[in-house]
Enzyme design. Structure first.
Site, PDB file in Angstrom:
ATOM      1  N   HIS A 156      41.764  69.707  30.456  1.00 17.22           N
ATOM      2  CA  HIS A 156      42.607  68.869  29.601  1.00 17.22           C
ATOM      3  C   HIS A 156      42.026  68.902  28.190  1.00 17.22           C
ATOM      4  CE1 HIS A 156      44.690  67.916  33.072  1.00 17.22           C
ATOM      5  NE2 HIS A 156      44.557  66.600  33.148  1.00 17.22           N
ATOM      6  N   ARG A 428      47.373  72.469  41.003  1.00 18.57           N
ATOM      7  CA  ARG A 428      48.296  71.377  40.684  1.00 18.57           C
ATOM      8  C   ARG A 428      49.593  71.969  40.149  1.00 18.57           C
ATOM      9  NH1 ARG A 428      48.667  66.519  36.295  1.00 18.57           N
ATOM     10  NH2 ARG A 428      48.084  68.154  34.830  1.00 18.57           N
ATOM     11  N   GLU A 542      51.825  58.664  39.084  1.00 18.60           N
ATOM     12  CA  GLU A 542      51.393  58.583  37.693  1.00 18.60           C
ATOM     13  C   GLU A 542      52.026  57.451  36.894  1.00 18.60           C
ATOM     14  OE1 GLU A 542      50.735  62.738  35.973  1.00 18.60           O
ATOM     15  OE2 GLU A 542      52.175  63.127  37.578  1.00 18.60           O
ATOM     16  N   ASP A 582      49.139  58.666  32.369  1.00 20.39           N
ATOM     17  CA  ASP A 582      50.582  58.471  32.264  1.00 20.39           C
ATOM     18  C   ASP A 582      50.998  57.055  32.620  1.00 20.39           C
ATOM     19  OD1 ASP A 582      52.052  60.996  31.455  1.00 20.39           O
ATOM     20  OD2 ASP A 582      50.680  61.782  32.957  1.00 20.39           O
ATOM     21  N   ARG A 620      41.103  60.224  35.799  1.00 19.44           N
ATOM     22  CA  ARG A 620      40.625  59.479  34.633  1.00 19.44           C
ATOM     23  C   ARG A 620      40.459  60.396  33.429  1.00 19.44           C
ATOM     24  NH1 ARG A 620      38.529  54.522  35.554  1.00 19.44           N
ATOM     25  NH2 ARG A 620      38.254  53.859  37.702  1.00 19.44           N
ATOM     26  N   ARG A 754      52.502  64.585  26.056  1.00 23.53           N
ATOM     27  CA  ARG A 754      51.461  64.338  27.050  1.00 23.53           C
ATOM     28  C   ARG A 754      50.586  63.165  26.615  1.00 23.53           C
ATOM     29  NH1 ARG A 754      50.785  67.973  31.038  1.00 23.53           N
ATOM     30  NH2 ARG A 754      51.908  69.941  30.884  1.00 23.53           N
TER      31      ARG A 754
END
Length: 924
Positions: A156, A428, A542, A582, A620, A754
């Protein structure tokens, strides 16, 4: 950032060694940076930086004249000056951060030297807690069998620094560590100082931002760096430390220590919204990980081989002699040469052949699609570990127990934790991709429209297919490219299991799970590929609505005959992931935290009712608005039944760098996580006011009001315009810090953005909105003028770990925020937009600050955490100028008509983004 004074000796030429204190190291680094600025850019830039620094400090001290002068100086900077000033302050914070990390290492060592009692959250403290709570040795052993902590590294995009810069900072860290040594000779100290200065100059001459986005494999290699640098060596130390703690509290029992620490990764497997993660890239990521693991093992075996020079006359087991004969048949030439080099040294002979077998395994790993493995290659990591344990058993039987429990045990611990996969690669994918694939596949069977079917029909049809035995897809795929890719991904999982082992990929995470059919779809595709028995199917919940629906969805799955059969083959264990980012973006800080807490209470109850054990996977982030903060405290704040010995959590971006770049800090962080997992598991769920009583009622009421306040702001069209105008989101979206696009779709809505850039932009503009907004409105509306309710909240803060953690994290977010600086960013928006939004933010900030002070009975935020408050206070005067420069640059950039000027302005803005991130130690 003061250079060495003229006429005084530079540090390299014999200045007295600095004492090992944080302030003196910061002063040393500041001097070197000042010298570098003068050497590289001239005294003009250095004087300008110093003037701005002094004005910023005076401004923070309340000097109105300095405030006006600071605004005038920053507003009048040329583009070159603005770029240089931003670069100087960014470089300063990068160095200060390293000095602070070195101070943490120094303090840890000092406390360890003073005895374990001077440290908290240790293995010793955890095991002592077990003893105090009356756990027998058998109960402790059972807890250890369940214990597993799995940090999962993700790509990320929250690490703003280039990989090249990170490597340079690592070398500066090494030089600082050398300077901490009290036994350096003058020449050695001079060399360390020269190396330090050289790296600072090299860093200054290196562009701060990437010219292009990193590829997925760049991200894979960046993640693997931490395994090679720290984690491979930290794991056996943690095992030995836990063994000592157990022996101290339970001296009459010898415990079996299963591998309690393993690592996961999403880097190369997370394809949700990232078109760059293809099946080929995932296969390459797996191969790269295996290559690193095998290289580390071969190096470790070489070390143990050199160490185990035990002569044959001390004896060897018959099993070891038989294994030597078997290895010699596989590699006769290698066996003969090893025997000639090390006559009558059976352990060295065995390890030489183990090394040769690892070489054959590496050959096999280089070509996944080869039909046959090279002779002698290990089938899996367990076969390698068996060879090592065979050596251990022989040593223990022949007066070599200490040798068996030393370096060799460290290697066995590493194999137990890392296998041949190094880190389990999770896959994912978004639920819509599986839905689309089944839609096309079922159309081939004459059942069109699957994507539009009601949930009940989807569940019924997919369940029937899963319980049947006919193949779902042909051997040669002939669907559309998206469906082919979805099916081929599961076939890749099968190849990974065959070539590396089942631990290579053991979890498939489904983003935006909305119903049981989303999970059953993945089960059906996995079953078609022949991997369902070796794969956890993991729903990810989420949004607020998804978290509320999660218990019912999981209950439906546990009652589904096809899924129940799958769970029985997986040992009746269900993994569920909950998303912090999210959910916060959807419902705001307080509501998200409460819904996450409720999900962590309800999901274990659902699983227990169906005889299934639950593993919660916590998604997290690094900042408070994305579930950040001190992870060990967050674990202890969870309902105890949600832990049960096993916890899986994501680590990403700058948090990976902060926690794992330095071995001592990595070891401390992991010990804290394990301590929390042990203590939380030992805690028995107890009746309390938080369960169906006054505390829960209060939190539920607060969450509703907080979400209403949050959605009332962010749901307005004015807020969307304000967000785009009054934050650097446009620059952040162009910051090349990750291979993944900043938006799930091409739209401009907040829903399309995002969570990371959403939080990143609010952090840069010093609002930190995702970490506190709505709390004051909720408390004020609920408690109002009723003293009893205020007293209840104060009592909850004192007695309820969950509520205290939520409040303290909000305090930290607010302390890092600054409404005066946020007002400067608000000035970037049109008057009407600013007037519609910023006063609401200011008013809510004031309400929240007043409410938190009353609940915590403090006079100032973070009053009970003076070290954190002091750190923020000392950093602010150096961050303020970068915010001022960024605002001025953004204003010019958005007005620029010349493409060349705009490009130069954009580059300077990105430097300021890096600098502010370094100063705040937060991105997204």
């Amino acid at each position: 950032m003061e250079p060495a004074r003229q006429g005084e000796p530079a540090p390299e030429t014999g200045a007295p060694a600095p004492r090992d204190t944080l302030s003196e190291q910061i002063h040393l680094l500041g001097d070197m940076l000042g010298d570098t600025i003068v050497e590289q850019e001239g005294s003009g830039l250095f004087a300008l930086v110093e003037e701005i620094r002094a004005l910023a400090k005076a401004h923070r001290g309340g000097d109105a004249v300095a405030s006006e002068r600071l605004a005038a100086v920053v507003g009048g900077l040329s583009l070159a000056e603005a770029h240089g000033v931003a670069k100087a302050f960014a470089a300063y914070f990068q160095l200060v951060n390293l000095a602070e990390e070195q101070e943490r290492v120094r303090v840890l060592r000092q406390r360890a030297s003073a005895g374990e009692a001077s440290l908290d959250e240790t293995f010793g403290e955890a095991v002592a807690t077990l003893r105090r709570q009356g756990l027998s040795a058998d109960e402790v052993q059972e807890l250890l069998r369940r214990l597993l902590v799995m940090p999962v590294f993700t790509a990320h995009p929250t690490e703003a620094k280039r990989r090249t810069i990170l490597f340079k900072l690592d070398r500066i860290t090494e030089a600082l560590a050398r300077l901490d040594s009290a036994v350096l000779t003058p020449d050695e100290r001079r060399e360390a100082l020269l190396a330090l200065r050289e790296e600072i100059v090299s860093s200054w001459q290196t562009d701060e931002t990437r010219a292009q986005r990193p590829g997925v494999m760049d991200e894979v290699r960046s993640g693997l760096y931490y395994f090679e640098r720290t984690l491979f060596d930290v794991v056996p130390r943690l095992r030995a430390k836990l063994a000592r703690a157990l022996a101290a509290e339970y001296p009459d029992r010898e415990f079996e220590l299963p591998p309690f620490l393993r690592f996961g990764s999403w880097i190369g497997g997370d394809r949700d919204g990232n078109p760059n993660v293809t099946v080929e890239v995932t296969e390459q990521a797996l191969s790269e990980q295996q290559g690193v693991a095998l290289r580390l093992y071969r190096r470790a075996v070489e070390d143990v081989h050199a160490h185990l020079s035990t002569a044959a006359r001390f004896g060897t087991s018959a099993v070891l002699r038989e294994s030597l004969a078997a290895d010699a048949r596989l590699f006769p030439d290698e066996a003969r040469r090893a025997a000639e080099r090390h006559p009558d040294q059976p352990y060295r002979l065995k390890l030489a052949l183990v090394h040769r077998r690892l070489g054959a395994t590496a050959e096999a790993a280089s070509s996944w699609r080869a039909e046959q493995r090279p002779p002698g290659a290990y089938q899996d990591a367990e076969e390698f570990a068996s060879d090592l344990r065979l050596v251990q058993a022989s040593l223990r039987a022949h007066r070599g127990g200490r040798l068996a429990d030393g370096r060799l045990q460290s290697l066995v611990s590493q194999v137990d934790s890392f296998g041949f996969h190094l880190a389990t690669l999770d896959v994912r994918q978004h639920a819509e991709r599986h839905k689309a694939a089944l839609d096309e596949i079922f159309r081939r069977y004459g059942a069109p429209g699957y994507a539009e079917w009601p949930e009940e029909r989807k569940v019924a049809v997919v369940t029937a297919e899963a319980l049947g035995s006919r193949p779902l897809t042909p051997a040669r795929l002939d669907f559309g490219p998206d469906t082919n890719a979805s099916v081929e991904l599961f076939r890749l999982v099968r190849r990974a299991h065959e070539r590396i082992g089942r631990a290579a990929i053991d979890s498939y995470v489904i983003s935006m799970t909305r119903g049981a059919s989303d999970v059953l779809a993945v089960l059906l595709l996995a079953q078609d590929a022949g991997v369902a028995e070796a794969l956890d199917v993991v729903p990810l919940f989420e949004t607020i609505a998804d978290l509320r629906a999660a218990p019912d969805i999981v209950a439906a799955l546990l009652q589904n005959p096809a899924y129940r059969r799958h769970l029985e083959r997986r040992g009746l264990r269900q993994q569920v992931m909950i998303g912090y980012s999210d959910s916060n973006k959807d419902g705001g800080y307080l509501a998200a935290n409460w819904e996450l807490h409720l999900a962590q209470r309800r999901l274990p109850a659902v699983c227990e009712a169906h005889g299934v054990s639950l593993v919660l996977f916590h998604g997290r982030g690094g900042t408070i608005g994305r579930g950040g903060g001190r992870t060990s405290r967050a674990i202890l704040a969870q309902p105890p039944e949600s832990v049960q010995g096993r916890i899986k959590l994501t680590e990403q971006g700058e948090t990976i760098t902060n926690r794992y770049a330095v071995a001592a800090l990595a070891e401390r962080h992991l010990e804290q996580l394990l301590h929390a997992a042990i203590v939380a598991t030992a805690n028995r769920p107890a009746a309390s006011p938080s369960r169906g009583g006054a505390w829960e009622d209060a939190m539920s009421a607060l969450a509703v009001r907080a979400m209403d306040a949050y959605r009332g702001l962010v749901g307005s069209p004015e807020c969307l315009r304000y967000f785009h105008d009054a934050t650097p989101i446009d620059a952040i979206e162009q910051l090349n810090i990750g291979s993944r696009p900043a938006r799930r779709a091409g739209g401009e809505r907040i829903e399309d953005l995002r969570a990371i850039p959403w939080v990143f932009a609010w952090t840069q503009s010093r609002v930190n909105l995702p970490g506190w907004y709505g709390v004051g409105a909720a408390i004020g509306a609920w408690a109002g003028a009723e003293p009893a309710r205020w007293e209840l909240l104060t009592f909850m803060y004192r007695e309820w770990t969950f509520f205290r953690t939520v409040v303290d994290n909000a305090q930290m977010s607010m302390r890092k925020a600054d409404m005066a600086i946020a007002a400067a960013y608000a000035g970037l928006a049109a008057d009407a937009t600013r007037d519609a939004v910023f006063p609401l933010i200011q008013a809510e900030f004031a309400r929240t600050e007043a409410a938190l002070l009353r609940v915590t009975e403090q006079r100032d935020l973070l009053e009970t955490q003076p070290w954190l408050r002091r750190s923020i206070r000392l950093r602010n005067p150096y961050i303020d100028p970068m915010n001022g420069v960024q605002v001025a640059l953004l204003r010019r950039l958005r007005a620029a008509s010349d493409a060349r000027e705009a490009s130069a302005l954009r580059a300077a803005v990105l430097v300021s983004v890096n600098g502010i991130a370094a100063g705040l130690r937060n991105t997204g």
